[in-house]
Design an enzyme around this catalytic site. Structure first.
Site, short mmCIF file in Angstrom:
data_model
loop_
_atom_site.label_atom_id
_atom_site.label_comp_id
_atom_site.label_asym_id
_atom_site.label_seq_id
_atom_site.Cartn_x
_atom_site.Cartn_y
_atom_site.Cartn_z
N LYS A 1 2.47 -4.44 9.02
CA LYS A 1 1.80 -3.24 9.55
C LYS A 1 2.74 -2.40 10.41
CE LYS A 1 -2.27 -3.83 7.68
NZ LYS A 1 -2.72 -2.93 6.60
N TYR B 1 1.44 -10.38 9.05
CA TYR B 1 0.58 -9.18 9.04
C TYR B 1 1.15 -8.10 9.96
CZ TYR B 1 -3.89 -6.59 9.35
OH TYR B 1 -4.88 -5.62 9.33
P1 NAP Z 1 -11.41 -6.23 3.25
O1 NAP Z 1 -12.86 -6.00 3.58
O2 NAP Z 1 -10.92 -7.62 3.13
O3 NAP Z 1 -11.07 -5.42 1.90
C1 NAP Z 1 -9.78 -5.48 1.38
C2 NAP Z 1 -9.64 -4.56 0.19
O4 NAP Z 1 -8.28 -4.66 -0.30
C3 NAP Z 1 -10.56 -4.95 -0.95
O5 NAP Z 1 -11.04 -3.76 -1.56
C4 NAP Z 1 -9.63 -5.69 -1.92
O6 NAP Z 1 -9.98 -5.53 -3.27
C5 NAP Z 1 -8.30 -5.01 -1.68
N1 NAP Z 1 -7.17 -5.89 -1.99
C6 NAP Z 1 -6.69 -6.90 -1.23
N2 NAP Z 1 -5.66 -7.51 -1.87
C7 NAP Z 1 -5.50 -6.86 -3.06
C8 NAP Z 1 -4.61 -7.03 -4.15
N3 NAP Z 1 -3.66 -7.97 -4.19
N4 NAP Z 1 -4.74 -6.19 -5.21
C9 NAP Z 1 -5.69 -5.23 -5.21
N5 NAP Z 1 -6.56 -5.03 -4.20
C10 NAP Z 1 -6.47 -5.84 -3.14
O7 NAP Z 1 -10.47 -5.54 4.33
P2 NAP Z 1 -10.77 -4.35 5.37
O8 NAP Z 1 -11.13 -4.95 6.65
O9 NAP Z 1 -11.63 -3.34 4.74
O10 NAP Z 1 -9.28 -3.78 5.55
C11 NAP Z 1 -8.82 -2.64 4.85
C12 NAP Z 1 -7.47 -2.24 5.45
O11 NAP Z 1 -7.64 -1.98 6.83
C13 NAP Z 1 -6.41 -3.34 5.35
O12 NAP Z 1 -5.14 -2.77 5.10
C14 NAP Z 1 -6.44 -3.97 6.73
O13 NAP Z 1 -5.22 -4.58 7.06
C15 NAP Z 1 -6.72 -2.75 7.58
N6 NAP Z 1 -7.27 -3.04 8.89
C16 NAP Z 1 -8.50 -3.63 9.00
C17 NAP Z 1 -8.99 -3.90 10.27
C18 NAP Z 1 -10.33 -4.53 10.48
O14 NAP Z 1 -10.66 -4.82 11.65
N7 NAP Z 1 -11.14 -4.75 9.48
C19 NAP Z 1 -8.24 -3.58 11.40
C20 NAP Z 1 -7.00 -2.98 11.24
C21 NAP Z 1 -6.53 -2.72 9.98
P3 NAP Z 1 -10.90 -6.57 -4.13
O15 NAP Z 1 -11.94 -7.14 -3.24
O16 NAP Z 1 -11.46 -5.69 -5.21
O17 NAP Z 1 -9.96 -7.60 -4.69
#
Ligand code: NAP
Length: 247
Positions: free
Chosen positions: A158, A154
């Site tokens: 990133k 990851y």
């Molecule tokens: P999340 O709740 O797990 O949501 C992930 C999203 O990505 C979902 O809409 C999912 O779509 C989509 N996705 C994942 N794999 C996919 C694939 N192979 N094809 C198409 N769609 C895919 O994650 P989140 O926490 O919102 O994170 C969003 C972004 O922010 C990510 O890049 C993550 O690394 C980054 N981020 C998050 C945090 C945090 O604390 N949450 C911190 C730093 C960075 P479906 O459900 O429709 O399949």
């Protein structure tokens, strides 16, 4: 008044992406609400955008391969009649210590979190060059800057996304296109919900804001970065982490 833009938000069915799509929809933009598997959730996001006065198109597609990413870019461009703003938000985790990490878990995270954004950027940039205007925002992570045990795949993806952001900014910054990264800290979502409680408590101790972030904290920054007012911000990585990593 905000100019209405044609915007693709990947992974807009849940978490940060959902909040970003809803926030941008409020400004009257046309949003391609991309999702992978969560069709009902994505449908609800699209309906909420329409209810708030925006326009929304649903785009389904798997971003675990370059071809999948190219197909998503093509579908969004067709549905919106162009693509002026790309928000590379979709991402996954498959955590594990380096010595125990499976090869396929390395590949899956690099493919989805780094290679797919690369393919999407390449597909989007052609139209942006013609229009002499474009905005790209890559959702990286604070751990891509500070490191973290158990997330080598990851973090490599990133950190790679931050490097890709700088490369795009240098290549296309003279063409009316900006490319920036954001580095969220610990934001409440399905991704962080699955972490052990003890680990969450440990993270909380190191956040000066004394709370976890909300998806809305991230969406507000993205709304600014894609606006005309952010024209002179390019190649940057902006943390949204409550002060976790002051660098
Ligand atoms: P999340 O709740 O797990 O949501 C992930 C999203 O990505 C979902 O809409 C999912 O779509 C989509 N996705 C994942 N794999 C996919 C694939 N192979 N094809 C198409 N769609 C895919 O994650 P989140 O926490 O919102 O994170 C969003 C972004 O922010 C990510 O890049 C993550 O690394 C980054 N981020 C998050 C945090 C945090 O604390 N949450 C911190 C730093 C960075 P479906 O459900 O429709 O399949």
């Amino acid at each position: 008044m905000t100019t209405s833009r044609k915007i693709l938000v990947t992974g807009a069915s849940r978490g940060l992406g959902k909040s970003i799509a809803l926030e941008l929809g409020q400004f009257g933009h046309s949003i391609a609400v991309h999702y992978g598997r969560s069709s009902e959730e994505a449908q609800a996001v699209a309906e909420a955008i329409r209810a708030s006065g925006g326009t929304a198109e649903l785009i389904q597609g798997d971003l675990s391969s370059l071809d999948g990413a190219k197909a998503v870019a093509a579908a969004a461009t067709q549905a919106l009649g162009g693509l002026e703003v790309l928000v590379n938000n979709a991402g996954i985790t498959k955590d594990g210590l380096v010595m125990r990490m499976k090869d396929e878990d390395w590949d899956a995270v690099i493919d989805t979190n780094l290679s797919a954004p690369f393919a999407l950027i390449r597909a989007a940039i052609r139209g942006m060059l013609t229009a002499k205007w474009g905005r790209i925002v890559n959702v990286s992570s604070i751990v891509g800057l500070m490191g973290n045990p158990g997330q080598a795949n990851y973090i490599a993806a990133k950190a790679g996304l931050i490097g890709l952001t700088k490369a795009i900014a240098k290549e296309y910054g003279g063409k009316g296109i900006t490319c920036n990264a954001i580095a969220p800290g610990f934001i409440e979502s399905d991704m962080t919900e699955k972490l052990p409680e003890a680990l969450k408590a440990k993270y909380l101790e190191s956040i000066p804001a004394a709370r976890f972030g909300k998806p809305e904290d991230v969406a507000a920054l993205i709304a600014f970065l894609v606006s005309d007012g952010a024209a002179y911000i390019n190649g940057q990585t902006i943390a949204v982490d409550g002060g976790l990593y002051a660098h």
